[in-house]
Design a protein around this motif. Structure first.
Motif, PDB file in Angstrom:
ATOM      1  N   ALA A   1      27.991  50.346  84.903  1.00 50.37           N
ATOM      2  CA  ALA A   1      29.243  49.825  85.463  1.00 50.37           C
ATOM      3  C   ALA A   1      29.078  48.362  85.873  1.00 50.37           C
ATOM      4  O   ALA A   1      29.967  47.533  85.642  1.00 50.37           O
ATOM      5  CB  ALA A   1      29.674  50.676  86.654  1.00 50.37           C
ATOM      6  N   LEU A   2      27.944  48.033  86.475  1.00 48.80           N
ATOM      7  CA  LEU A   2      27.695  46.652  86.885  1.00 48.80           C
ATOM      8  C   LEU A   2      27.594  45.720  85.680  1.00 48.80           C
ATOM      9  O   LEU A   2      28.107  44.596  85.707  1.00 48.80           O
ATOM     10  CB  LEU A   2      26.416  46.566  87.723  1.00 48.80           C
ATOM     11  CG  LEU A   2      26.516  47.125  89.148  1.00 48.80           C
ATOM     12  CD1 LEU A   2      25.139  47.143  89.804  1.00 48.80           C
ATOM     13  CD2 LEU A   2      27.482  46.303  89.972  1.00 48.80           C
ATOM     14  N   LEU A   3      26.952  46.172  84.609  1.00 49.33           N
ATOM     15  CA  LEU A   3      26.841  45.361  83.397  1.00 49.33           C
ATOM     16  C   LEU A   3      28.212  45.108  82.781  1.00 49.33           C
ATOM     17  O   LEU A   3      28.524  43.994  82.358  1.00 49.33           O
ATOM     18  CB  LEU A   3      25.914  46.030  82.380  1.00 49.33           C
ATOM     19  CG  LEU A   3      24.427  45.989  82.718  1.00 49.33           C
ATOM     20  CD1 LEU A   3      23.631  46.818  81.728  1.00 49.33           C
ATOM     21  CD2 LEU A   3      23.918  44.558  82.709  1.00 49.33           C
ATOM     22  N   LEU A   4      29.034  46.133  82.718  1.00 47.20           N
ATOM     23  CA  LEU A   4      30.381  45.970  82.160  1.00 47.20           C
ATOM     24  C   LEU A   4      31.220  45.025  83.021  1.00 47.20           C
ATOM     25  O   LEU A   4      31.947  44.177  82.509  1.00 47.20           O
ATOM     26  CB  LEU A   4      31.076  47.333  82.037  1.00 47.20           C
ATOM     27  CG  LEU A   4      30.555  48.234  80.910  1.00 47.20           C
ATOM     28  CD1 LEU A   4      31.200  49.613  80.997  1.00 47.20           C
ATOM     29  CD2 LEU A   4      30.824  47.605  79.562  1.00 47.20           C
ATOM     30  N   ALA A   5      31.109  45.147  84.318  1.00 41.27           N
ATOM     31  CA  ALA A   5      31.859  44.274  85.223  1.00 41.27           C
ATOM     32  C   ALA A   5      31.391  42.829  85.066  1.00 41.27           C
ATOM     33  O   ALA A   5      32.205  41.901  85.062  1.00 41.27           O
ATOM     34  CB  ALA A   5      31.688  44.740  86.663  1.00 41.27           C
ATOM     35  N   GLY A   6      30.103  42.634  84.924  1.00 37.17           N
ATOM     36  CA  GLY A   6      29.551  41.288  84.735  1.00 37.17           C
ATOM     37  C   GLY A   6      30.030  40.670  83.440  1.00 37.17           C
ATOM     38  O   GLY A   6      30.370  39.488  83.383  1.00 37.17           O
TER      39      GLY A   6
END
Length: 143
Positions: free
Chosen positions: A14-19
């Protein structure tokens, strides 16, 4: 244990996609070079070696090198400076001899070869060039 691993993996994803989404929204990245990457670089002014010897600016300043050392090998195995400046060769080559302090070890014992602490000449000695100062300063040579 499996539940914790799955939650960690989902959190990282989720953090990678948000980034990635945030990076795309940021727009065009400004160039650091001040021009487009396809433009040819303009070389700066070249300052050539000045063959005349420069005076020293302060007491105990290491002498500047009045010749180019671009292709000199100075590493753990070889030191091309010693081909001319070692006390055994300097007279024949018309080169200045190394200071006798270069032949003292840490305990002050006189050696027949250059001490390991003085092996890398360009640690203290630099080629001289009549180039402007890189930064403004108020240095004045001593009398």
């Amino acid at each position: 244990m499996k539940k914790t691993s799955i939650i960690s993996a989902l959190t990282v994803s989720a953090l990678l996609l948000a980034g990635a989404a945030l990076a795309q929204q940021a727009g065009k990245v400004a160039t650091l070079r001040g021009s487009d990457a396809a433009d040819a670089d303009q070389a700066g002014e070249v300052y050539h070696q000045d063959e005349k010897r420069f005076p020293r600016n302060y007491r105990q300043q290491p002498p500047l090198i009045p010749h180019t050392i671009d292709k000199y090998q100075i590493d753990l195995k070889a030191n091309e400076c010693l081909g001319c400046h070692d006390w055994t060769n300097a007279g024949d080559r018309g080169a200045p001899t190394l200071s006798m302090t270069h032949y003292l070890d840490r305990e002050g014992n006189q050696l027949d070869t250059v001490a390991g602490t003085r092996w890398f000449c360009n640690q203290c000695h630099v080629p001289q060039a009549d180039a402007p100062a890189l930064v403004d300063n108020t240095f004045a040579p001593s009398n």
